[in-house]
Design an enzyme around this catalytic site. Structure first.
Site, PDB file in Angstrom:
ATOM      1  N   ASP A 229      11.278  35.577 -59.061  1.00 21.60           N
ATOM      2  CA  ASP A 229      11.996  35.224 -57.836  1.00 21.60           C
ATOM      3  C   ASP A 229      11.605  36.115 -56.653  1.00 21.60           C
ATOM      4  O   ASP A 229      11.479  37.333 -56.812  1.00 21.60           O
ATOM      5  CB  ASP A 229      13.494  35.414 -58.126  1.00 21.60           C
ATOM      6  N   GLU A 303       7.283  32.950 -57.247  1.00 22.52           N
ATOM      7  CA  GLU A 303       7.894  32.154 -56.179  1.00 22.52           C
ATOM      8  C   GLU A 303       7.610  32.819 -54.840  1.00 22.52           C
ATOM      9  O   GLU A 303       8.237  33.819 -54.486  1.00 22.52           O
ATOM     10  CB  GLU A 303       9.422  32.074 -56.387  1.00 22.52           C
TER      11      GLU A 303
END
Ligand code: NOJ
Length: 583
Positions: A229, A303
């Site tokens: 993330d 990401e």
């Protein structure tokens, strides 16, 4: 005599050569290179205990559905202990399962069942920040030095009126200052996301080690890797280079941006610092420790919403390996229902052009942070977009519900729970920011709550239209998005799609087409992105002439499998999408 001695050697060289040649045509591929990764948002997939919130046992109970889709791996958004200010991306205990989602035993049962079905499980690693309710942050506030140093602290500035102000102009992704004052320590801490998500300090070796331990902890439980993330936010600039104070970020100069929003600044000191890439390569080494033990590759997907030159840096550098899948968001960022065939071609080709030649492309059209694919492109294009993402060269990624054509739900201001929506404090314009619409419950059937839950109220309401748009109805229909999806997952295993080469054309303003070929086999995929009729000439592709035969069609196509057409004059209906076998 010599020849006799040399013979085995000559034979061995010939054999090796023939293997090498064969391998060049059909190189052996690893599990992650050929599979489809299916993203599950645990809160919204399946609720097993009737509390209106999805959970791990719900996911386990639906693994057979995933198997039937033809998917080989799931990645789950965070299921770790969390106060849920950012729905799991604010983790208070990285080593525990969130209680609303189940227990560690439930997690282990999920892994076991997935293993039986040969489905790999990938978790979400959230390394940039923790929760302000974590033991680490709580200890930091008490002055525990070890944990104080886990975070990024800075003195405030006293303005001309004697009021304390944040140290600089840095902004949170979710609006407002990225700094929050804590009386207990008399300093501000950095939070690039919500106030409840204090950033971790990656200039502290203890943090680096702790994150590696977390990575190992879940790998030891049998997970096959991580989606990582917000990885480009890991490091802030080294403030020592600026006299010990973090400098202001310059204005972005972007026009039409909302004054309080993150987009008003150019994030040159909080994003994409060089150290980030090396951290990712170090994490890859941790994954490879596990591969060295049992031969199975662990995968990393990063990401990062950034310029393509930066996205591809996550693949690695020189002999340092990085992520196998830096997520390719071009089909989210650059195209939608207004795009022409040429726009689609350009968006598709960007990643293929910039990625290193020896790495794999990946295709992402949706996730829990972006309006659903069916909403962005319009429902008639669902099949065409699924054909593109599953039949282009590379790894397919599907956000749960894309196989059904699920659309964004409508969530009123009163029902809005996403901080990106709530923090606007704007009952009208929150819709442009809220991510709740793409997170509504998964649509299993036409019953109460679309079969997601037996509760009287679900954490988000079910989207309109679920009565017809659901797994049960689509399985029963002659033609459906779901049936096409399964057929695409199946045909993807054909060598043409697994090993074949690729070329694409915008045949006119509306019709995007690409050819995949391997040895003597070839297919052409044709997608009309607009509501106009056309007759197209596929002979613009090399080696395509004579007849083409329909293999797969979009749901509303007037054509049937087996129909034959002249390659030079193929009629294409509005929004029609076709997979054609080239004879
Ligand atoms: C990206 C995640 O996908 C998003 O949902 C989250 O809010 C931010 N990172 C912060 O963790």
């Amino acid at each position: 005599m010599k020849v006799v001695f040399l013979l085995p050697l000559i034979l061995a060289i010939c054999a090796a050569n023939s293997i090498a040649r064969k391998n060049k045509d059909e190189p052996e591929k690893d599990w992650w290179q050929t599979t489809i990764f299916y993203q599950i948002y645990p809160r919204s997939f399946a609720d097993s205990n009737g509390d209106g919130i999805g959970d791990l046992n719900g996911i386990t109970s639906k693994l057979e559905y995933i198997k039937e889709l033809g998917v080989g791996a799931i990645w789950m958004s965070p299921m770790f202990q969390s106060p849920m200010y950012d729905f799991g991306y604010d983790i208070s205990d990285f080593y525990a399962v969130h209680d609303e989602y189940g227990t560690m035993e439930d997690f282990e049962a999920l892994i076991k069942r997935a293993d039986e079905l040969d489905i790999k499980v990938v978790l979400d690693l959230v390394p940039n920040h923790t929760s302000n309710e974590s033991m680490w942050f709580q200890e930091a506030l008490k002055g525990h030095e070890k944990y104080y140093n886990y975070f990024v602290w800075e003195d405030g500035i006293i303005d001309e009126n004697g009021n304390r102000q944040p140290p600089n102009n840095w902004l949170s992704h979710f609006r407002g200052s990225a700094w929050e004052y804590r009386e207990e320590v008399g300093k501000y801490y950095l939070h690039q996301f919500v106030v409840g998500q204090p950033d971790l300090n990656y200039r502290n070796p203890d943090v680096v080690e702790e994150m590696k331990e977390i990575i190992r902890f879940w790998l030891n439980k049998g997970v096959a890797g991580y989606r990582v993330d917000a990885v480009n936010a890991l490091f802030e600039v080294d403030k020592e280079k600026f006299g010990g104070k973090y400098p202001d970020e310059p204005p972005s100069g972007k026009v039409n941006v909302d004054p309080g929003s993150y987009d008003t600044l150019q994030h040159i000191y909080t994003k994409e610092q060089n150290e980030t890439y090396y951290m990712v390569y170090d994490w890859r080494d941790v994954l490879d420790e596990f591969k060295a033990k049992d031969g199975m590759s662990r995968v990393m997907m990063t990401e990062v919403y950034a310029a393509i030159e930066n996205v591809v840096k996550y693949f690695g550098e020189g002999d340092r390996q990085g992520a196998q899948m830096p997520f390719n968001f071009d089909l989210i960022n650059d195209v939608d229902s207004t795009s022409s065939a040429a726009d689609i071609k350009r968006a598709v080709e960007q990643f293929l052009t910039y990625k290193p030649v020896d790495k794999d492309a990946n295709w992402v059209v949706g996730n829990h942070d972006n309006s659903r694919m069916a909403t962005r492109f319009g429902p008639p294009l669902v099949d065409g977009i699924n054909m593109i993402t599953l039949l282009l060269p590379g790894i397919g990624v599907t956000y749960m519900g894309e196989e059904l054509g699920m659309v964004d739900g409508y969530i009123s201001w009163e029902e809005t729970v996403d901080p990106a929506g709530c923090n606007t404090n704007d009952p009208i314009n929150y819709v442009a920011y809220s991510r709740d619409p793409e997170r509504t419950p998964f649509q299993w059937n036409a019953e109460k709550n679309a079969g997601f839950s037996t509760a009287n109220k679900t954490w988000l309401p079910v989207a309109d239209g679920y009565e017809t748009l659901n797994v049960e109805a689509e399985n029963a229909a002659d033609r459906s998005h779901l049936k096409l999806y399964k057929a695409l997952a199946d045909i993807r295993q054909n060598k043409v799609f697994r090993y074949g080469r690729y070329e694409s054309l915008a045949l006119n303003l509306d019709v995007f087409a690409f050819r995949r070929w391997h040895k003597n086999d070839a297919y052409v995929v044709v997608v009309n992105v607009k509501g106009n009729d056309h007759i197209v000439d596929l002979e613009y592709f090399e080696n395509v002439d004579g007849k083409v035969q329909v293999e797969l069609t979009s749901v509303d196509s007037p054509k049937n499998k087996g129909d034959k057409f002249d390659a030079a004059a193929l009629p294409v209906a509005p929004y029609e999408a076709l997979v054609l076998k080239v004879k």
